[in-house]
Design a protein around this motif. Sequence first.
Motif, short mmCIF file in Angstrom:
data_model
loop_
_atom_site.label_atom_id
_atom_site.label_comp_id
_atom_site.label_asym_id
_atom_site.label_seq_id
_atom_site.Cartn_x
_atom_site.Cartn_y
_atom_site.Cartn_z
N LYS A 24 0.78 -1.24 0.00
CA LYS A 24 0.00 0.00 0.00
C LYS A 24 0.81 1.29 0.00
O LYS A 24 0.81 2.04 -0.94
N ASP A 25 1.52 1.58 1.09
CA ASP A 25 2.22 2.87 1.15
C ASP A 25 3.69 2.70 0.85
O ASP A 25 4.25 1.66 1.06
N SER A 26 4.29 3.76 0.38
CA SER A 26 5.69 3.64 0.01
C SER A 26 6.53 4.72 0.65
O SER A 26 7.22 4.48 1.63
N LEU A 27 6.42 5.92 0.13
CA LEU A 27 7.23 7.04 0.59
C LEU A 27 7.03 7.30 2.09
O LEU A 27 7.99 7.56 2.82
N GLU A 28 5.78 7.20 2.54
CA GLU A 28 5.45 7.47 3.95
C GLU A 28 6.31 6.62 4.88
O GLU A 28 6.80 7.11 5.89
N LYS A 29 6.50 5.37 4.52
CA LYS A 29 7.28 4.45 5.37
C LYS A 29 8.68 5.00 5.60
O LYS A 29 9.20 4.97 6.70
N ILE A 30 9.29 5.46 4.52
CA ILE A 30 10.66 5.98 4.59
C ILE A 30 10.70 7.25 5.43
O ILE A 30 11.55 7.42 6.31
N LYS A 223 10.14 -1.93 -4.32
CA LYS A 223 8.99 -2.83 -4.22
C LYS A 223 7.83 -2.25 -5.05
O LYS A 223 7.79 -1.04 -5.26
N GLN A 224 6.92 -3.12 -5.46
CA GLN A 224 5.76 -2.61 -6.20
C GLN A 224 4.70 -2.15 -5.21
O GLN A 224 4.16 -2.95 -4.45
N TYR A 225 4.49 -0.83 -5.22
CA TYR A 225 3.51 -0.25 -4.29
C TYR A 225 2.26 0.18 -5.04
O TYR A 225 2.34 0.67 -6.17
N ASP A 226 1.13 0.06 -4.35
CA ASP A 226 -0.16 0.50 -4.90
C ASP A 226 -0.15 1.96 -5.30
O ASP A 226 -0.58 2.33 -6.38
#
Length: 257
Positions: A24-30, A223-226
């Motif tokens: 689901k989330d990508s940038l937020e995690k980082i 990774k492939q994010y939504d």
Amino acid sequence: MKNFLSLFILLLILLTGCGKKVEKDSLEKIIEKDEIVVGIKSDSKPFCYKNVKTGKLEGFDIDVAKYVAKDILGNERKIKFVEVTPNKRIEAITSGEVDMVIATMTVTPQRQYLVDFSAPYYIAGQTAVVKEDSDIYTFSDLKRKTTIVVLGTTAEQNIRKIIPTAKIVGYKDYKSAFNALLQGKGDAMSTDDTIISGFINDHNDYRILKNRISQEPYAIGIKQYDDQKLKKTLDVIVTRMKKDGTVKELKQKWHLK
Ligand code: GLU
């Protein structure tokens, strides 16, 4: 008719989604953890290698990683580097061990099935390195010879496809592959011209072949994010790196074409 159409759409979703592990989330995690975990190699001069004197990681890819960290987190030091071998790059991304891989990684359709890539930041080409006095000059001279490759690389795949009669010996990383070449365990070693030029700089009794049998566009693997937010951000960053002269500067700094 309506039922048939919805069945068709469902089938299409199932088919195109098949094999892709989407998150689901990508940038937020980082941003939340305030650190980027970057998969790199430590034996691929001049892209990512350990400086023997300082013990520090250096190279074109390390500078790309710093540029990305500066852009996303405002500080080029907010990176944790994790060593990966070519064969383990995809797994490191899909398992979440790393947020991204910046390690001379070529974009290929097979890899795109499993991970996403940023826009490419450098284009290399596959060639081979032989001893200065070798009788090998072209790829067709490799027939019935022993070629050293690193497992899981595009070089391994291409050699198997282009010269099916070539005897191939594979190693897990560049350090052991180049050591094998130095010990005479193969007649040639094949990989990207970038990595070979780094080796030849330190070993001038070896020469690089003139042909390039492929184009190897290097990009950042994620990774492939939504939401695709990380991919879009990296695309913007890479495009800016090219426009603001950073890529040109890095090519000069690391003596690349
Ligand atoms: N660029 C090629 C690949 O991604 C070979 C170099 C490397 O192993 O990083 O497979």
